[in-house]
Design a protein around this motif. Structure first.
Motif, PDB file in Angstrom:
ATOM      1  N   ALA C  56       7.931  13.136   3.634  1.00 15.65           N
ATOM      2  CA  ALA C  56       8.187  12.170   4.699  1.00 15.65           C
ATOM      3  C   ALA C  56       8.277  12.860   6.050  1.00 15.65           C
ATOM      4  N   SER C  58       6.507  15.390   6.990  1.00 21.22           N
ATOM      5  CA  SER C  58       5.171  15.699   7.496  1.00 21.22           C
ATOM      6  C   SER C  58       4.433  14.440   7.897  1.00 21.22           C
ATOM      7  N   SER C  59       5.027  13.299   7.600  1.00 26.82           N
ATOM      8  CA  SER C  59       4.326  12.036   7.833  1.00 26.82           C
ATOM      9  C   SER C  59       4.472  11.656   9.297  1.00 26.82           C
ATOM     10  N   PRO C  60       3.691  10.707   9.763  1.00 26.41           N
ATOM     11  CA  PRO C  60       3.646  10.415  11.204  1.00 26.41           C
ATOM     12  C   PRO C  60       4.985  10.005  11.799  1.00 26.41           C
ATOM     13  N   ARG C  61       5.879   9.405  10.981  1.00 31.07           N
ATOM     14  CA  ARG C  61       7.098   8.922  11.637  1.00 31.07           C
ATOM     15  C   ARG C  61       8.002  10.055  12.049  1.00 31.07           C
TER      16      ARG C  61
END
Lengths: 200, 404, 205
Positions: C56, C58-61
Motif C-alpha cells: 500500500a 508503494s501505491s499511488p495514495r
C-alpha cells in the motif's frame, strides 16, 4: 447429515470401528490403527461413498489417557457432498509406537498433511514417500504441538546478538513476563524436557 | 576438454551433463516472501522441484492453547492476511457451532458483507501481484488503488485497515455504522471500473496471454485428489464453492453464480478470480437491499457475550461475568467440531477441540493454500523456469495461512 | 521523533533536528548525507501481513516515491536500506543475517512492524523476538501492521538520521503522546481532591 456414511462403514468394518458419533452434525468414526489404510481405501473406492477429496489430517495430543495421540482425518466427497471424520488413537504415554500407515497412495494431497503431522506431533507414517519436516527446520528437535513441549522453548539457528555487541538492552522489559495476558485456570502441562525455565 | 579417441559420427556425441541446482530462495520477490523452491534444472526446464515452506511458521495452533477462546481472533486475522474478515467469521462460526448459538439476522448479513469485501480485496491483491510479477506494474497499481477503497470501508467499520479482529463469539465487536450501506453502494462501482480498466489492459495483451495460457495446467480430478478448493479448483472445472454447496449465514438467500474454468491453467485461475469479484459485487448489492437497518447485532447469551459497560461499572453480577469472560474465557462445552466456510483461497476449515474450559484444547486450521501449494511441484515440473512466476502467483499462496 | 533511551523508568524524548550540524562535521558529509537519504535503494525483505501495508505504501495514495525510497532492488548487493517487513521466524533468521551481511556499507535497517521490532505477540518456539537479536537495526516502526503514515514517519526519521550521521537506534513515537497530553481524555474516576494521577505525579516531582 444423512446416516448413510456411518451405517455403510459400520456394516463393512464391524470389528474395526471402536465408536461413532454425530455430534454437531459431524459424522465421526473412531477406528483401530491397524485398519486405517484399509478403511481409507474403502471410503475412497466405494461408489456410494466416493470420498475423493482429502480435506484435512491432524493430530491431537491427550496426555491424560493411553493411547495418547489421536490422528484425525476429514474427508469430503465432491460428488455426493457428504463428509466424514475418521479418527484413530496411537502411541502410549511416552509416545512410543506412534505410527500409522500412510494414505498418500490413495490421495496425493495427504503427502504434505502427513509431513505436517509428523513435524508437529511426531506421528510416523509408514510408507510415506518422503517423510521429513515441513514447517520446522531439520535441525529442530522435538515436536511442538505435543502438550509437553514448552511453548516458549526456542532452538535458535542463529545465535542471538549479545547486549555488549548491540550496545543496548535487548531483553524484554517488565511488566511483560512470560505469563502476562494469559488465561486463569489454564492447564499447565508438565514438560517432558525442561525448557528455558518457562512453563507451557 | 579431452581430445576424442575415436571418430564419431555427427549427432552421436553425447556430452555428460549434470543438472543445475538452483535455489529460488526464501527471500525472493516472486516467492511471496516465504517459500523456497530448490530446483534441479536441465537448461531452462525443471526436472525436479522441491517446494519448502515453513519460513513463516508462527505457531498459531500452539499460541491458541495459551489464551482464551476470544483471544484467538487476533491470531486468526493474521492467517490469511489479505482477507482477514473471512478468517474471523469462519472462526466465530466454528465456536458458535460448538455452542449451538445462532447469531441474529442482522449480524449474519453484516458478516457476509464484510466477508465479501475481504474477498474482493483478496482477489484484487492476487491478480494485481500476478500482473506485477509478469512486468505489468500499472494494473497492479490500479488494483491496489481499488483495494485501498475497500480498506477505507473496512477502516470506517472496524477501525483497522488490515487486521481487524472484528469478529466475536456470538456477534461482532460493533454494529454497522450508519453510513455502511451508502459506502458500499458508492464504492463498489468505482472498484469495478478499475477492475475493468485492468482487464482491458491485460486480457488483450499477447505477451500476458502467452505467459499464462496452458501454463501450470491441472485436471479437475487431480486437483480434487490433491485437496484443492476455492478458485484454483474451480478453474479446473469442479464447481465446488462452500457458499453454494453448503450454504452458511444467509448465502442461500442471495443469488450469485459460481465461475468455473475449463482448462485449469493459470489464465483460468486469473479469470476466475476476476469473475468472482463481480459475483461479490452482486452479493453485496443484494446484501445492501436485504440487510435490516436496526436490530441487535450480538446475541445476548451471557455465557459468551460481554455485558454492557454501564452494567459492568454499576452492578456486581455484570462485573463478575465480565471478569470471568475476560480472565478465564467463555466456557465452551466439551467436544469437537469441524466448521468450514469459503475463504479467499477455498474451504477454510477450523477443527476445534474443547475440554469444557475457557482455554481452547486444540485449534486446528485447515488452510486452503497449504494443499494448493502442495500441488505446486506437480505443476511446474517439466515446465520452464520462468513459468514458475505466473503459476505460483496464480495459486495465491498466503504465507500466514500456508505456514500457520 | 524519539530516541531509544537506556533507562526504562523515564520517558524522556530527545528530538533531533534534521538540518543540525551536530554530527555531520563537514560540508562533504552533509552533501553525502543529503544524497544518501533521498536515494535509498530498498531491499524489501517481506515475510508477512506487514507486506500488505508495504504494498500500500508503494501505491499511488501513500506514494513512497516522493521520498526517494521507491526503487526496490532485489539483490542485497545493490541495496542500502533493508526493510524487514513482517515476522522473522527462527527458520528465516539465517536468511536475514546472510542478506544483511551481503549488503555493502553504508547500510541501514528498518524494522517494519511489531513482529520485526520485538516479535509481536508471537512469544513462542518459532519466532525470533525482534530482528535486533540477529542484526542491528536503525529505526523501529511499531504497529500491527503500522499505518502507512507511521511508516512514512519512520522513513523520515531515518532520513534525518542519515543526514546527521546518527547511528543510534530510534523508535517512531506516536504524534501525540497520550501520556503528555491529559486534556480531552475521559476520566472515569478521579482521586481525592479531584486530581488525576498524572497531576499527582507532577506535584511529587
Amino acid at each position: 447429515m444423512s446416516k448413510l456414511v456411518l451405517e455403510k462403514l459400520k456394516l463393512a468394518y464391524e470389528g474395526a470401528i471402536l465408536e461413532t458419533h454425530s455430534n454437531h452434525g459431524d459424522d465421526t468414526a473412531v477406528v483401530k490403527p491397524e485398519s486405517w489404510k484399509e478403511i481409507a481405501q474403502y471410503l475412497r473406492s466405494d461408489p456410494q461413498l466416493d470420498f475423493d477429496m482429502p480435506t484435512d489430517l491432524c493430530a491431537v495430543d491427550y496426555p491424560g489417557r493411553t493411547p495418547r495421540m489421536e490422528v484425525v482425518m476429514h474427508l469430503y466427497s465432491t460428488t455426493r457432498k457428504h463428509r466424514i471424520r475418521v479418527k484413530t488413537r496411537v502411541g502410549d504415554e511416552d509416545l512410543d509406537g506412534c505410527e500409522v500407515e500412510s494414505v498418500t497412495s490413495i490421495w496425493p494431497g495427504m503427502d504434505w498433511l502427513e509431513r505436517e503431522v509428523f513435524d508437529m506431533n511426531g506421528v510416523t507414517f509408514k510408507g510415506h514417500p518422503d517423510l521429513r519436516r515441513i514447517l520446522m527446520y531439520p535441525e529442530f528437535e522435538g515436536h511442538p504441538l505435543r502438550k509437553d513441549y514448552p511453548c516458549q522453548k526456542t532452538q535458535p539457528l542463529v545465535e542471538y546478538r549479545t547486549e555488549e555487541e548491540a550496545g543496548r538492552p535487548l531483553a524484554k522489559l517488565p511488566p511483560f513476563g512470560h505469563d502476562e495476558g494469559l488465561a486463569f485456570g489454564r492447564k499447565h502441562w508438565p514438560t517432558a524436557t525442561p525448557g528455558n525455565g518457562e512453563e507451557n | 576438454m579431452e581430445p576424442l579417441d575415436q571418430e564419431l559420427e555427427e549427432g552421436e556425441l553425447v556430452l555428460p551433463a549434470d543438472s543445475m541446482h538452483l535455489n529460488l530462495g526464501p527471500s525472493h520477490p516472486a516467492m511471496h516472501g516465504t517459500v523456497r523452491i530448490v530446483l534441479e534444472l536441465s537448461g531452462e526446464t525443471i526436472v525436479k522441484a522441491d517446494v519448502q515452506i515453513g519460513y513463516l511458521h508462527r505457531g498459531f495452533e500452539k499460541m491458541c492453547e495459551r489464551g482464551t477462546w476470544a483471544q484467538v481472533f487476533p491470531y486468526v486475522d493474521r492467517l490469511n492476511y489479505v482477507s482477514p474478515m473471512l478468517n474471523n467469521v469462519g472462526y466465530a462460526l466454528a465456536v458458535e457451532k460448538m455452542c449451538g448459538l445462532v447469531v441474529p439476522d442482522r449480524c449474519q448479513w453484516y458478516r457476509m458483507a464484510l466477508g465479501e469485501l475481504a474477498r474482493i480485496s483478496d482477489h484484487l491483491t492476487c491478480d494485481g501481484a500476478m500482473a506485477m510479477e509478469l512486468g505489468a506494474f500499472t494494473p497492479f497499481l490500479w488494483f491496489i488503488k481499488a483495494r485501498e477503497m475497500v480498506w477505507d470501508i473496512l477502516e470506517e467499520e472496524t477501525g483497522a485497515r488490515l487486521t481487524h479482529s472484528f469478529g466475536r463469539i456470538g456477534g461482532m465487536a460493533k454494529p454497522p455504522t450508519a453510513a455502511f450501506k451508502d459506502l458500499i453502494r458508492g464504492t463498489i462501482p468505482k472498484i469495478i471500473d478499475l477492475v475493468e480498466e485492468g482487464e482491458k489492459m491485460l486480457l488483450k495483451n499477447r505477451i500476458f496471454l502467452d505467459r499464462l495460457e496452458n501454463v501450470g495446467t491441472i485436471s479437475g480430478k487431480d486437483a480434487v485428489a490433491l485437496g484443492w478448493t476455492g478458485p484454483c479448483l474451480r478453474a479446473s472445472g469442479v464447481a465446488y464453492d462452500v457458499r453454494r454447496s453448503h450454504p452458511y449465514l444467509k448465502y442461500d438467500e442471495v443469488e450469485f453464480d459460481v465461475p468455473v474454468g475449463t482448462r485449469g491453467d493459470t489464465l483460468d485461475r486469473f479469470l476466475v478470480r476476476l469473475a468472482e469479484i463481480r459475483q461479490s459485487q452482486r452479493i453485496l448489492a443484494q446484501i445492501c437491499d436485504m440487510m435490516p437497518d436496526d436490530g441487535p447485532v450480538n446475541c445476548d447469551d451471557p455465557r459468551v457475550m460481554l455485558p454492557e459497560k454501564h452494567d459492568v461499572y454499576t452492578t456486581i453480577e455484570a462485573t463478575i461475568q465480565h471478569f470471568k469472560l475476560i480472565m478465564e474465557g467463555a466456557k465452551i462445552p466439551a467436544g469437537e467440531v469441524y466448521s468450514y466456510t469459503e475463504g479467499g483461497n477455498g474451504e477454510l476449515g477450523y477443527y476445534l477441540v474443547s475440554d469444557g474450559t475457557g482455554t481452547p484444547y486444540r485449534v486446528r486450521i485447515r488452510p486452503p493454500c497449504f494443499q494448493i501449494t502442495g500441488g505446486l511441484s506437480k505443476l511446474i515440473t517439466g515446465r520452464m523456469l520462468s513459468d514458475i512466476v505466473p503459476t505460483f502467483g496464480s495459486l495465491n499462496m498466503i504465507g500466514g495461512e500456508c505456514d500457520h | 521523533m524519539g530516541e531509544l533511551n537506556d533507562s526504562p523508568a523515564s520517558t524522556r524524548t530527545l528530538a533531533i533536528d534534521g538540518n543540525e550540524h551536530g554530527f555531520a562535521t563537514t560540508r562533504v558529509d552533509a552533501l553525502l548525507g543529503w544524497a544518501r537519504k533521498y536515494s535509498l535503494f530498498a531491499y524489501p525483505f517481506v515475510t508477512a501481513c506487514c507486506g500488505m501495508e508495504f504494498m500500500a505504501l508503494s501505491s499511488p495514495r501513500f506514494d513512497l516515491a516522493r521520498f526517494g525510497a521507491e526503487a526496490p532492488r532485489f539483490s542485497p548487493r545493490q541495496a542500502d536500506l533493508l526493510w524487514v517487513v513482517g515476522t522473522i521466524s527462527q527458520r528465516q533468521a539465517p536468511v536475514l543475517k546472510r542478506i544483511y551481511e551481503q549488503m555493502m556499507e553504508p547500510k541501514w535497517v528498518l524494522a517494519f512492524g511489531t513482529c520485526a521490532s520485538c516479535g509481536g505477540f508471537y512469544d513462542n518456539y518459532t519466532t525470533v523476538p525482534g530482528l535486533d537479536k540477529v542484526i542491528p537495526c536503525d529505526v523501529y516502526i511499531p504497529g500491527c501492521p503500522p499505518r502507512p503514515e507511521a511508516v512514512m514517519d519512520g522513513l523520515l526519521l531515518l532520513q534525518d538520521k542519515i543526514q546527521s550521521g546518527d547511528r543510534r537506534p530510534a523508535i517512531v513515537k506516536p504524534r501525540e503522546d497520550p501520556a503528555q497530553i491529559a486534556e480531552g481524555l475521559t476520566q472515569i474516576r478521579t482521586g481525592k481532591a479531584g486530581k488525576t494521577a498524572k497531576a499527582k505525579r507532577d506535584e511529587e516531582t
